[in-house]
Each structure stands twice: as structure tokens, then as C-alpha cells.
Design an enzyme around this catalytic site. Structure first.
Site, PDB file in Angstrom:
ATOM      1  N   LYS A 222      40.199  38.198  32.815  1.00 63.62           N
ATOM      2  CA  LYS A 222      39.914  38.241  31.188  1.00 63.62           C
ATOM      3  C   LYS A 222      38.379  38.420  30.897  1.00 63.62           C
ATOM      4  CE  LYS A 222      40.437  35.013  27.522  1.00 63.62           C
ATOM      5  NZ  LYS A 222      40.701  33.572  27.174  1.00 63.62           N
TER       6      LYS A 222
ATOM      7  N   LYS B 246      36.633  35.058  34.456  1.00 63.10           N
ATOM      8  CA  LYS B 246      36.587  35.041  32.799  1.00 63.10           C
ATOM      9  C   LYS B 246      35.162  35.256  32.626  1.00 63.10           C
ATOM     10  CE  LYS B 246      37.347  32.518  28.659  1.00 63.10           C
ATOM     11  NZ  LYS B 246      37.827  31.199  28.120  1.00 63.10           N
TER      12      LYS B 246
END
Ligand code: PBG
Length: 339
Positions: A263, A211
Site C-alpha cells: 500500500k 506500507k
């Protein structure tokens, strides 16, 4: 007589080689040879439930996305599941006055997220996968994903204790899959151990393996009424780094991740491909708020074809290696794909 390379190439074309257009000639041929599929079951809808709302409230920077009341959450969930989506990922938005330094409401059975999870489990739990965001940022008054040490830094190991408490409350509320989005070291292992010790061996973990600290989270901060000042660069990854994502993946797999996620999606398709190639568990990607808002804004201006751009973006994320795509268009795209 000897021919140059140009002539050889022309001869090859004339003798029938090198004509990939043959397989693009008709819709039937194109369908026959399509390499990647995009189906409703691949899509997961992120949803927001806010405390104290009587009806859904549209998020200004994400037209078409809502903070839900408990009632509108149930309705939107039924609509998504009826459209065939693979799952629902729930975020909670507490009242500002209920936030505190440790994000107490995150682990309170009466906190907004846990109430929302119970509503989803009750309404659609038999028909879909109910997922919970297992992170403190919506619940802390400082807006960070963890608790703070005396010097103001995010205290990794103290945060893990909070995550364990939060995950137990979410499992109790009916979540099938916990989305560990905080990027604390050891979070997957700590939560796994906490769940197992409590007999929750069947609750699965969707680990945000890679992330990145991204500017494209901007609209999400409005969506959850974030209190954050500053940034998350001491825990989320540096967009410059690729090798580091492989390390994070290995750690999450070792710690027991059931599914891993990358992400954001669109600026990190290379990372997604690499994670998909290396992972031994299913791979998800999160098409985040800023990705939604960019396409929405361009389409509203008439600059791009909305439906075409949405489906192309989702196909691109699938092609890069995502088995599962979290997208705010999940319900709408599922309708398109099944009609
Ligand atoms: C943090 C979290 C964020 C998002 C999901 N979980 C924001 C952040 O890391 O700052 C962003 C999702 C989106 O932008 O759509 N728990």
C-alpha cells in the site's frame, strides 16, 4: 552476397515471423490470450462507518464514497456482496469528543468500529469476508497509529498492547480478517499470540507488510476526520526503499501473516511485483484514497474515460501481482465485470 541487419529483419517479417498483432486482431483472439483476469471476487470494498450519523454523508474529496450510518452501511454491504465482491474492509469514525490518547474506543465493544463489524457480520457475514482495520489512528486524539511516549514519539511496544486488545474486540465482533495497518514492529506476531491465547485461532491476519508514508493518503484523512498533525514517517516506510519491503515481508511471514498487503498500489507496482514473487501467502494491494480521487477528478473534468481508466488501473494492479485488490470502486467494478 551478405545482407545487413535491416534487410534480415524485413525478410523475417516477410516470411511470417514477428507478427504479434495476429493475436490482437479480434476480440475473441484477445480474450483467448489474455494473461491476467479481473473478477468481482478479487475486489474488496473499504467502507467507513461514522458514529452519530442518521444517513450517509459523502466525503468531499472522494465523490461517490460515503461515511455510513449503521443503516446505510448495511445497505451498501448488501449491494457490494450481491455484486460479488470478495470482501469488505471496515474503518470506524468516532465522534471527535470520544477520541483520547490511547484510542480507548478501538477496543470497546460499543465503539463505532466494533458496532459496525457486528452489523456487517450479522448482515452479510455468511456470504463474504468481513475485515477490520486494526489500527488506532481513527481513535486517538493526536491521530497517530499508536500511543505516545512521554517525549511525543510513538511508543512501539505500548502500542502492541493496544492492538492486541483491539484485535480481540474485533474478533469478538465477528471480523474474519484483521488488517494490521499501523506499521509497528512485531505487530503481526503480537496480535497472533494474543488471538491464539484467547482461543481465536481462526481469526486471520491481513498484514500491511509494506506500507509507505504517502501523500496519496490525503483524502482518507478527510474520510476518517483524522486528527493528525505532522506525518507518519517514523513508522511508515520511506518511498525511496525497495529492499526494506522485502525485509518487512519476511518479518510478517515469520510472525504468522495469513495474507500480506502492499500500500499504496499504483506508485508501488514494482514493490508489489517483488512481494508477489517472494510471498508464500496470498498478496493484496490497496488502491488508496488519493488514487481514487485522482481518477475521479480527471474523469469529472472530461480528461479521461472514467470506466476505462478504473478498469485499467485495477488490471495493472492485478498484473503486478495482487491476488486481491482493495478499491473504493469494488461494487461498481464488480457490476461492470459481471454484466
Ligand atoms: C491508517 C490507514 C490509512 C489508510 C488506511 N489505514 C491512512 C494513513 O496511514 O495515514 C489510508 C487509506 C486510503 O488512503 O485510502 N490506519
Amino acid at each position: 552476397m551478405r545482407h545487413g541487419p535491416g534487410v534480415r529483419r524485413i525478410v523475417r517479417i516477410m516470411t511470417g515471423m514477428d507478427r504479434p498483432r495476429r493475436l490482437r486482431r479480434t476480440p475473441a483472439l484477445r480474450r483467448l490470450v489474455a494473461e491476467t483476469t479481473l473478477e468481482p471476487r478479487h475486489l474488496v470494498l473499504p467502507m467507513f462507518v461514522a458514529d452519530g450519523l442518521d444517513e450517509a454523508r459523502e466525503i468531499g474529496s472522494m465523490p461517490g464514497v460515503y461515511q455510513h450510518s449503521m443503516d446505510s452501511l448495511r445497505k451498501a454491504a448488501v449491494e457490494a456482496v450481491t455484486a460479488g465482491v470478495g470482501g469488505l474492509m471496515l474503518f470506524g469514525v468516532p465522534r471527535p469528543e470520544d477520541k483520547d490518547p490511547t484510542g480507548s474506543l478501538a477496543s470497546d465493544p460499543q465503539g463505532i468500529l466494533n458496532r459496525g463489524l457486528r452489523a456487517l457480520a450479522d448482515e452479510v457475514g455468511d456470504a463474504t469476508v468481513v475485515m477490520a482495520d486494526t489500527c488506532l489512528d481513527e481513535f486517538t486524539d493526536h491521530g497517530h497509529c499508536g500511543v505516545l511516549a512521554a517525549d511525543g514519539s510513538v511508543d512501539n511496544d505500548a502500542t502492541l498492547e493496544r492492538y492486541i486488545a483491539m484485535s480481540l474486540a474485533q474478533a469478538e465482533a465477528g471480523a474474519d480478517l484483521l488488517g494490521t495497518s499501523g506499521m509497528m514492529d512485531g505487530q503481526v506476531g503480537a496480535i497472533r499470540a494474543g488471538l491464539d491465547a484467547a482461543g481465536r485461532v481462526d481469526t486471520a491476519i491481513l498484514a500491511y507488510a509494506a506500507k509507505y508514508a504517502s501523500a496519496f493518503y490525503g483524502p482518507f484523512r478527510e474520510a476518517v476526520a483524522s486528527s493528525l498533525q505532522g506525518d507518519r514517517r517514523t513508522y511508515q516506510q520511506d518511498p525511496a526503499n525497495r529492499r526494506e519491503a522485502a525485509r518487512e515481508l519476511d518479518l510478517d511471514l515469520e510472525e504468522g501473516a495469513d495474507i500480506v498487503m502492499v500500500k499504496p498500489a499504483m506508485s508501488y507496482l514494482d514493490i508489489l511485483r517483488e512481494v508477489a514473487d517472494r510471498s508464500t501467502v496470498p498478496v493484496a494491494a490497496y488502491q488508496i484514497s488519493g488514487e481514487y480521487s485522482m481518477i475521479t477528478a480527471a474523469a469529472q473534468n472530461g480528461w479521461i474515460d472514467r470506466r476505462g481508466a478504473i478498469l485499467e488501473s485495477l488490471m495493472g494492479i492485478r498484473r503486478a501481482g495482487a491476488d486481491i485488490v482493495l478499491t473504493y470502486w469494488a461494487t461498481e467494478a464488480a457490476h461492470w465485470l459481471s454484466s
